[in-house]
Structure formats: C-alpha cells, structure tokens
Design a protein around this motif. Structure first.
Motif, PDB file in Angstrom:
ATOM      1  N   TRP A 151      10.270   1.316  10.442  1.00 11.13           N
ATOM      2  CA  TRP A 151       9.103   1.143  11.307  1.00 11.13           C
ATOM      3  C   TRP A 151       8.040   0.261  10.655  1.00 11.13           C
ATOM      4  O   TRP A 151       7.825   0.331   9.443  1.00 11.13           O
ATOM      5  CB  TRP A 151       8.472   2.505  11.653  1.00 11.13           C
ATOM      6  N   ALA A 152       7.369  -0.531  11.476  1.00 10.14           N
ATOM      7  CA  ALA A 152       6.162  -1.255  11.079  1.00 10.14           C
ATOM      8  C   ALA A 152       5.092  -0.821  12.090  1.00 10.14           C
ATOM      9  O   ALA A 152       5.054  -1.320  13.212  1.00 10.14           O
ATOM     10  CB  ALA A 152       6.388  -2.758  11.140  1.00 10.14           C
ATOM     11  N   GLY A 157      -4.825  -6.448   1.728  1.00 13.93           N
ATOM     12  CA  GLY A 157      -4.568  -6.028   3.106  1.00 13.93           C
ATOM     13  C   GLY A 157      -3.683  -7.003   3.866  1.00 13.93           C
ATOM     14  O   GLY A 157      -3.072  -6.645   4.876  1.00 13.93           O
ATOM     15  N   ASN A 197      11.870   1.031   6.043  1.00 13.34           N
ATOM     16  CA  ASN A 197      11.633   2.423   6.490  1.00 13.34           C
ATOM     17  C   ASN A 197      11.725   2.529   8.006  1.00 13.34           C
ATOM     18  O   ASN A 197      11.256   3.488   8.593  1.00 13.34           O
ATOM     19  CB  ASN A 197      10.296   2.944   5.951  1.00 13.34           C
ATOM     20  N   HIS A 218       2.097   6.009  10.135  1.00 10.38           N
ATOM     21  CA  HIS A 218       1.859   4.774   9.381  1.00 10.38           C
ATOM     22  C   HIS A 218       0.657   4.941   8.448  1.00 10.38           C
ATOM     23  O   HIS A 218       0.694   4.563   7.286  1.00 10.38           O
ATOM     24  CB  HIS A 218       1.622   3.613  10.343  1.00 10.38           C
ATOM     25  N   GLY A 237       7.541  -4.478   3.162  1.00 10.10           N
ATOM     26  CA  GLY A 237       8.164  -3.595   4.154  1.00 10.10           C
ATOM     27  C   GLY A 237       9.048  -4.397   5.098  1.00 10.10           C
ATOM     28  O   GLY A 237       9.020  -5.630   5.094  1.00 10.10           O
ATOM     29  N   TYR A 288       0.819  -1.220   0.000  1.00  6.87           N
ATOM     30  CA  TYR A 288       0.000   0.000   0.000  1.00  6.87           C
ATOM     31  C   TYR A 288       0.852   1.269   0.000  1.00  6.87           C
ATOM     32  O   TYR A 288       0.310   2.354   0.076  1.00  6.87           O
ATOM     33  CB  TYR A 288      -0.914  -0.003   1.244  1.00  6.87           C
ATOM     34  N   ARG A 289       2.214   1.125  -0.023  1.00  4.15           N
ATOM     35  CA  ARG A 289       3.032   2.339   0.054  1.00  4.15           C
ATOM     36  C   ARG A 289       3.831   2.590  -1.220  1.00  4.15           C
ATOM     37  O   ARG A 289       4.865   3.244  -1.201  1.00  4.15           O
ATOM     38  CB  ARG A 289       3.944   2.277   1.290  1.00  4.15           C
ATOM     39  N   GLU A 331       6.833 -12.285   7.969  1.00  2.00           N
ATOM     40  CA  GLU A 331       5.790 -13.242   7.571  1.00  2.00           C
ATOM     41  C   GLU A 331       6.407 -14.460   6.875  1.00  2.00           C
ATOM     42  O   GLU A 331       7.416 -14.346   6.178  1.00  2.00           O
ATOM     43  CB  GLU A 331       4.812 -12.574   6.587  1.00  2.00           C
ATOM     44  N   LEU A 365      -0.558  -8.708   4.668  1.00  3.43           N
ATOM     45  CA  LEU A 365       0.846  -8.424   4.398  1.00  3.43           C
ATOM     46  C   LEU A 365       1.587  -9.610   3.792  1.00  3.43           C
ATOM     47  O   LEU A 365       1.420 -10.744   4.247  1.00  3.43           O
ATOM     48  CB  LEU A 365       1.567  -8.038   5.694  1.00  3.43           C
ATOM     49  N   GLY A 369       8.818  -4.753   8.331  1.00  2.21           N
ATOM     50  CA  GLY A 369       8.024  -5.536   9.279  1.00  2.21           C
ATOM     51  C   GLY A 369       7.463  -6.791   8.647  1.00  2.21           C
ATOM     52  O   GLY A 369       7.492  -7.882   9.235  1.00  2.21           O
ATOM     53  N   ALA A 370       6.991  -6.657   7.414  1.00  2.00           N
ATOM     54  CA  ALA A 370       6.312  -7.764   6.734  1.00  2.00           C
ATOM     55  C   ALA A 370       7.281  -8.868   6.303  1.00  2.00           C
ATOM     56  O   ALA A 370       6.848  -9.965   5.939  1.00  2.00           O
ATOM     57  CB  ALA A 370       5.534  -7.240   5.529  1.00  2.00           C
TER      58      ALA A 370
END
Ligand code: TPP
Length: 416
Positions: free
Chosen positions: A250-251, A188, A248, A318, A218, A139-140, A224, A190, A220-221
């Motif tokens: 941050w998650a 949605g 970046n 975020h 990202g 989404y970014r 997974e 991740l 954070g993702a």
C-alpha cells in the motif's frame, strides 16, 4: 491509406485501471503475491550477473517455514546473539510505535507513523551492516535507530518538537536525522533519498573508503523519477549500495498494482537496469539478514549494487492521519500469508530453545516500561501546546551556513 489487412473498425479502446482484489467488507485474494515455499529459491554466488538473477525476481526467498524451522540455501549461520538482538530490537520498535501512537492520540504530538508488521526489514538489515555504513531511510525505518540503540528520549524529543528536540522543532515528527549513527536526514519528499544514497556510495568509492550505503523506498515511491535515476547511476558506476524496496502492498490508499506492481515484481525492475535483484520475504528475519549480508558483501567486494524487494504488509494505518478501513478490508493484515515478523521469529527461537513464552512476555513488559520512562523524561522538555519549545530565533539559523542580511532583518522584525 491503411493496408487492406488492417480492419477499418475495431473495439473501442479503454484504459486499464488496476484495483485491489478486495475493498472494505470483502476478502483479499493474496494469490497475486506469488509465494515460494521456504528454502525453495537458489542462493547464487555474490558475483552473479543481473540476468542470472532474473528467475529469482519472480520467486520469493524464504528461510523460516511454517513450523519455524530455518531451511534451504539462504539459511545462513547466524549467531544466536544476533537473533536475540533482532528479537529485542523488533519488540522495542513495536513498543515504541504503540506508545507514540497513544501520545499522538493524547495530543502530545501532532503526528506519528508506525512500522507495524515491517519491523524485521530495518532491524534485520541493520544487523547485517557495519556501524559506519550509511543508511538513507524513509519515515518507516525507525527500526534502524532502535537497533542502533539511539536514545529513545532523544527520538521522542524530536517527535514532541520540544526544547530538547535535536532538530530544533523544524521538522515534522518522525523525520529524524542522526549523522553519527549513519542515519541520513529524512525528507518529506518521497524518493529523493534514493539517488542521494547512490551518490553517497559513489563518494565512498571515489575516496577509496570501505563503507557502503543503503537506500530505502516504498512500493508507491518507486513510481517517482528519482527511482529511475538512482538505478541508472548505481548500475553505471557500480556504486556500493543496497537498493531496498519495501513492498508493503500500500501507498496510503493506493494498492501496489497502481504503482506498477501488477503482473510483475519490483525486483524485476532492477534486472532491466543491469542490477542483480532479489525478492525476499520481509517478515522472515532470517531471510532479511541473509539477503542483506549477501547484498552488503557484493557492495563491499566492488561488485556493485543489489536491488532487494521486501515483500511485507503495512499492518497499521499509513499514518495517524489515515483510516485504512475506508479503502481495504479491516482484517487484511491477519490474512496476509507471510504472517507477523515477531511471531515468526519467536516460534523459531522457542523451537531452538533460545526463547520462551515467559521471556517474551517479560521482555515486552520491560520494553513497554522503558519506552514509557523515556516518554516521561522527554515530556519534561515540553510537548505539543506547551511553551517549552525551541526558541523562535532558532528558526532563522542553518538556512545558510552564515546568516545572510535579509534573514538577520527578519529575525529582528520578529523581535527574537
Ligand atoms: C514527492 C511526494 N509525493 C507525494 C507525497 C505524499 N505521500 C507521503 S507518503 C506517500 C505514500 C508512499 O507510499 P510508499 O512509497 O508505498 O511507502 P509507505 O508509506 O507504504 O511506507 C505519499 C503519496 C510525498 N510525501 N512526496
């Protein structure tokens, strides 16, 4: 019985829970980023092995130095026209984000996600690809759509979930889908797109096509399981895919260390899977373009996947549902050592005589006006809270290719 060399008692065990160096009211120590000076990192041949790239994953590929000069082996020849297109697309992406943020605050839409500070990555990579390559974004990466000059009105109609929404009001705002522009439907969930990108790339190879895929995730993702699956499949089948990790830092409220970034890099992970990997300054448009070109060339030459960790900073919240002042220093982005991608390209272009402060201001003003015009036009098709929205009957379509009997009944029960 344990051996006599092993002491019977020892210190109590404890877990390590990574923390960022600073919380609100403090100052972040960015030394953990392990930066390299511009121009300092080698540019290997495209047929490099994964293990040969291991040293690169602890360094940072940078082209633009502090004076705005392009230096070192990654300072590829980029057409002036490409640089100017990049500047335009980054400015437009930022203008779009700023206006959509206001629209959310005015309750014209329910939700929005900016990419403030990360514009160079999606824009730079898109310019390094062919139009018919396939991108699997998060989404970014709205910068991809802006670079490809997708209609802003169309994009905004999706954000407003109005009667002209190309996704018929079924998706959360910003979860765009543009098959015709090589932009895979955003989900949605991740990281699901990461393994799907690899599968798409495998299909392209199976068909003997020449198109490649890009996968986006990202920091954070990466935690997974799909990240692991994607790297394994990409390596095994030498799939023509560029595996992007946008670090970046941050998650949402969690620092990249708790996703596994402490004392290592996300680029280093790729090497363990047998994938040549790079770690690149994500706020340096020239470095983004050069590294993306290199990875795309590898994929197109049947040399397989490349993993690229883009080091950047999520300068904004975020999402519109987030307040970063609760978990990180308010002025963190200003102290991020890689600066702002637009400011850095601007400095370079001005230095080369391709751009000026005046032009910069004029183009920004024009783009603000263009985005506002697009918003006004999109609003004529409805916005949050208005009755001008996709018909309720559409809710039952496209669940399956042909509507099954039970859905037909549910639609009739609703009387639409
Ligand atoms: C499977 C799954 N788990 C959790 C979430 C909730 N969630 C949405 S965004 C996000 C943070 C993702 O952070 P990162 O991958 O670093 O990307 P960034 O938002 O920083 O671009 C989380 C946890 C989700 N959407 N899907």
């Amino acid at each position: 019985m344990s051996s006599p060399q092993i002491p019977a008692t020892s210190e109590p065990l404890h877990l390590h829970v990574p923390e960022p160096s600073a919380r609100p009211g403090q100052a972040t120590d960015f030394s953990y980023l392990k930066l390299s000076p511009a121009g300092a990192v080698d540019k290997p041949p495209v047929d490099v092995s994964a293990s040969q790239t291991a040293p690169l994953t602890g360094q940072l590929i940078r082209v633009l130095d502090d004076n705005g000069d392009a230096v070192g082996p990654w300072a590829a020849d980029i057409d002036d026209a490409v640089l100017l297109r990049a500047m335009h697309a980054m400015l437009k992406t930022r203008a779009y984000d700023a206006r959509m943020l206001i629209a959310q605050r005015q309750k014209k839409t329910s939700f929005y996600i900016q990419c403030l500070g990360e514009e160079a990555i999606a824009v730079g990579q898109t310019l390094a690809l062919r139009d018919d390559d396939m991108q699997f974004p998060t989404y970014r990466q709205q910068g991809i759509l802006v670079t490809k000059e997708v209609s802003l009105v169309d994009m905004i109609c999706q954000v407003l979930s109005n009667a002209a929404d190309p996704l018929k009001g079924r998706q959360l705002p910003i979860m765009y889908s543009y098959k015709d522009y090589g932009f895979f439907s955003i989900s949605g969930n991740l990281t699901t797109q990461y393994i799907q990108a690899v599968g798409w790339a495998m299909a392209s190879a199976i068909k003997g096509d020449t198109r490649i895929a890009t996968a986006w995730v990202g920091d954070g993702a990466t935690a997974e399981g799909d990240f692991h699956a994607a790297l394994t499949f990409a390596h095994v089948y030498r799939a023509p895919v560029v595996l992007n990790v946008v670090n970046n830092q941050w998650a949402i409220s969690t620092f990249q260390a708790i996703a596994g970034g402490e004392n290592t890099t996300f680029a280093a992970r790729g090497v363990g899977y047998g994938i040549p990997s790079l770690r690149v300054d994500g706020n340096d448009l020239l470095a983004v373009y050069a590294a993306s070109r290199w990875a795309a060339e590898r994929a197109r030459s049947n040399l397989g996947p490349t993993l690229i960790e883009w080091v950047t900073y999520r300068a904004g919240p975020h999402s519109t549902s987030d307040d970063p002042s609760k978990y990180r220093p308010a002025d963190d982005a200003q102290h991020f050592p890689l600066g702002d991608p637009i400011d850095r390209l601007k400095q370079h272009l001005i230095k080369r005589g391709l751009w000026s402060e005046q032009q910069h201001d004029e183009v920004r003003t024009e783009l603000d006006a263009e985005v506002l015009r697009a918003l006004k036009e999109a609003e004529t098709h409805g916005l949050l809270g208005s009755d001008n929205r996709p018909g309720a009957a559409l809710m039952f379509e496209d669940v399956y290719k042909d509507m099954p009997e039970h859905l037909r009944r549910q639609r009739q029960q609703l009387g639409v």
